[in-house]
Design a protein around this motif. Structure first.
Motif, PDB file in Angstrom:
ATOM      1  N   TRP A 134      -3.617  -2.858  -2.136  1.00 47.48           N
ATOM      2  CA  TRP A 134      -4.291  -1.986  -1.171  1.00 47.48           C
ATOM      3  C   TRP A 134      -5.435  -2.721  -0.473  1.00 47.48           C
ATOM      4  N   LYS A 135      -6.169  -3.526  -1.204  1.00 48.78           N
ATOM      5  CA  LYS A 135      -7.257  -4.302  -0.599  1.00 48.78           C
ATOM      6  C   LYS A 135      -6.717  -5.283   0.432  1.00 48.78           C
ATOM      7  N   THR A 136      -5.575  -5.911   0.089  1.00 46.95           N
ATOM      8  CA  THR A 136      -4.956  -6.840   1.033  1.00 46.95           C
ATOM      9  C   THR A 136      -4.526  -6.109   2.299  1.00 46.95           C
ATOM     10  N   GLY A 149     -10.363   2.667   3.813  1.00 49.69           N
ATOM     11  CA  GLY A 149      -9.884   1.749   4.837  1.00 49.69           C
ATOM     12  C   GLY A 149      -9.743   2.380   6.200  1.00 49.69           C
ATOM     13  N   TYR A 203      -8.357   6.582  -1.017  1.00 52.00           N
ATOM     14  CA  TYR A 203      -7.558   5.654  -0.201  1.00 52.00           C
ATOM     15  C   TYR A 203      -8.429   5.150   0.951  1.00 52.00           C
ATOM     16  N   LEU A 258      -4.161  -2.076  -6.835  1.00 51.86           N
ATOM     17  CA  LEU A 258      -5.478  -2.069  -6.205  1.00 51.86           C
ATOM     18  C   LEU A 258      -5.654  -3.268  -5.277  1.00 51.86           C
ATOM     19  N   GLN A 259      -5.203  -4.417  -5.752  1.00 48.75           N
ATOM     20  CA  GLN A 259      -5.315  -5.628  -4.928  1.00 48.75           C
ATOM     21  C   GLN A 259      -4.399  -5.549  -3.714  1.00 48.75           C
ATOM     22  N   THR A 263      -5.791  -3.126   3.473  1.00 49.81           N
ATOM     23  CA  THR A 263      -6.838  -2.435   4.237  1.00 49.81           C
ATOM     24  C   THR A 263      -8.157  -3.185   4.317  1.00 49.81           C
ATOM     25  N   GLY A 264      -8.340  -4.175   3.424  1.00 46.11           N
ATOM     26  CA  GLY A 264      -9.630  -4.851   3.359  1.00 46.11           C
ATOM     27  C   GLY A 264     -10.645  -4.126   2.488  1.00 46.11           C
ATOM     28  N   HIS A 265     -10.198  -3.039   1.839  1.00 48.77           N
ATOM     29  CA  HIS A 265     -11.099  -2.249   0.979  1.00 48.77           C
ATOM     30  C   HIS A 265     -10.474  -2.076  -0.399  1.00 48.77           C
ATOM     31  N   LEU A 266     -11.259  -2.299  -1.453  1.00 48.47           N
ATOM     32  CA  LEU A 266     -10.772  -2.125  -2.820  1.00 48.47           C
ATOM     33  C   LEU A 266     -10.969  -0.682  -3.239  1.00 48.47           C
ATOM     34  N   PRO A 267      -9.897   0.039  -3.548  1.00 51.40           N
ATOM     35  CA  PRO A 267     -10.016   1.463  -3.914  1.00 51.40           C
ATOM     36  C   PRO A 267     -10.488   1.611  -5.369  1.00 51.40           C
TER      37      PRO A 267
END
Length: 258
Positions: free
Chosen positions: A248-250, A26, A24, A245-246, A252-256
Motif C-alpha cells: 500500500w505504501k508503494t 493516500g 486507507y 502494508l508495504q 500510495t506513498g503512505h504507510l497505513p
C-alpha cells in the motif's frame, strides 16, 4: 426525518469517512474508488488474518493464565480454611449458644455469668454442675477446674412487690442437666483436641508444600507463551500483513496503520 436524526446520520457518515481515510491513507481515490478496491481488499484480508492469529494467541494465553489464577486462589483458599481449623482447635472460643436461664448463658465451650452490669466466663472443661433447692431459692452450684465455686440463684417464692422473676424447679433442674451434658461434650472434645490439632497442623504443613497444581498451571502458561511466540501461522499472518502494508505504501506513498 427530524433534524436530530439528520444530525446523527451526518455525524455517523462523517466518522465513517474519516475512519476509512485513516485506514486507507493516500487520498480520496485510494480510500473510495472502485479502481483500488482489490488493493483495499488485499490489505483488509491481511489485517483480518493477522488479527485472528493474534486473537487466538491471546485467548490461549488468557485461558492458561485463568487456570493459573484459579489454582493459586484454590491453594490460598485451602490454606486459609486449614489455618482457621487449626485456630479453632487451639482456641475454640465460646462456640454456639445452647441455652440460658437467669444469670447463666450456656455456650458450647463456656458459661457466661451476668451479675448486674458485670459478666464473666467459666470454661466447661472440668466443670461440675449441681442442682440444689432451698426455702427461697433453687440453686445451681458450679465448681470449675480450679475448685472455685459459683452459685446461681433462682427465686421460687410467690411474686414479691419488687416483681422479681420466679423460676420453676423443673426448669432449673432441666437447665442443670443441659449444663452437665454440655460439660460432658466439652470434656470429650478436649480429650480429642491434642490428636486433632497435631493432625490438622501436619495437614496444613503438607498443604503449604504441595504446590503441584500451581506449578503445572504455571508450566502450561509458559508453554502456551512459547508456542505463541513460535506459532508459524501467526508468523506467516504477520509477515503477510507487513507485506500488504508495504504494498500500500508503494502504491500510495503512505504507510497505513495495522
Amino acid at each position: 426525518m427530524n433534524a436530530a436524526l439528520v444530525v446523527v446520520v451526518v455525524v455517523g457518515l462523517g466518522f465513517g469517512v474519516l475512519w476509512r481515510r485513516h485506514r486507507y491513507p493516500g487520498g480520496w481515490a485510494f480510500a473510495f474508488s472502485f479502481r483500488y478496491e482489490s488493493d483495499r481488499e488485499a490489505l483488509a484480508n491481511a489485517r483480518y488474518k493477522a488479527r485472528a492469529a493474534s486473537r487466538r494467541a491471546a485467548e490461549a494465553e488468557s485461558a492458561a493464565q485463568a487456570e493459573l489464577t484459579s489454582a493459586q486462589a484454590a491453594y490460598e483458599r485451602r490454606l486459609r480454611q486449614m489455618e482457621q481449623q487449626v485456630a479453632r482447635l487451639r482456641n475454640p472460643g465460646s462456640g454456639a449458644r445452647l441455652d440460658g436461664l437467669g444469670e447463666l448463658a450456656l455456650f458450647q465451650h463456656i458459661l457466661i455469668v451476668s451479675s448486674g452490669p458485670a459478666t464473666r466466663s467459666i470454661e466447661l472443661a472440668g466443670l461440675d454442675a449441681r442442682f440444689d433447692t432451698g426455702r427461697t431459692n433453687h440453686s445451681i452450684y458450679l465448681t470449675d477446674a480450679t475448685g472455685r465455686v459459683h452459685r446461681a440463684k433462682y427465686p421460687h417464692l410467690p411474686p414479691a412487690p419488687d416483681d422479681q422473676q420466679r423460676f420453676d424447679e423443673e426448669a432449673v433442674r432441666d437447665f442443670t442437666v443441659a449444663i452437665q451434658n454440655a460439660v460432658a461434650n466439652e470434656n470429650s472434645f478436649r480429650a480429642r483436641v491434642p490428636h486433632q490439632l497435631a493432625q490438622a497442623e501436619q495437614q496444613l504443613e503438607e498443604a503449604r508444600i504441595d504446590t503441584r497444581i500451581q506449578q503445572a498451571a504455571r508450566t502450561k502458561l509458559a508453554q502456551v507463551r512459547q508456542r505463541n511466540r513460535q506459532d508459524p501461522h501467526r508468523k506467516v499472518a504477520d509477515s503477510e500483513l507487513e507485506e500488504a502494508l508495504q504494498d500500500w505504501k508503494t502504491l500510495t506513498g503512505h504507510l497505513p496503520p495495522k
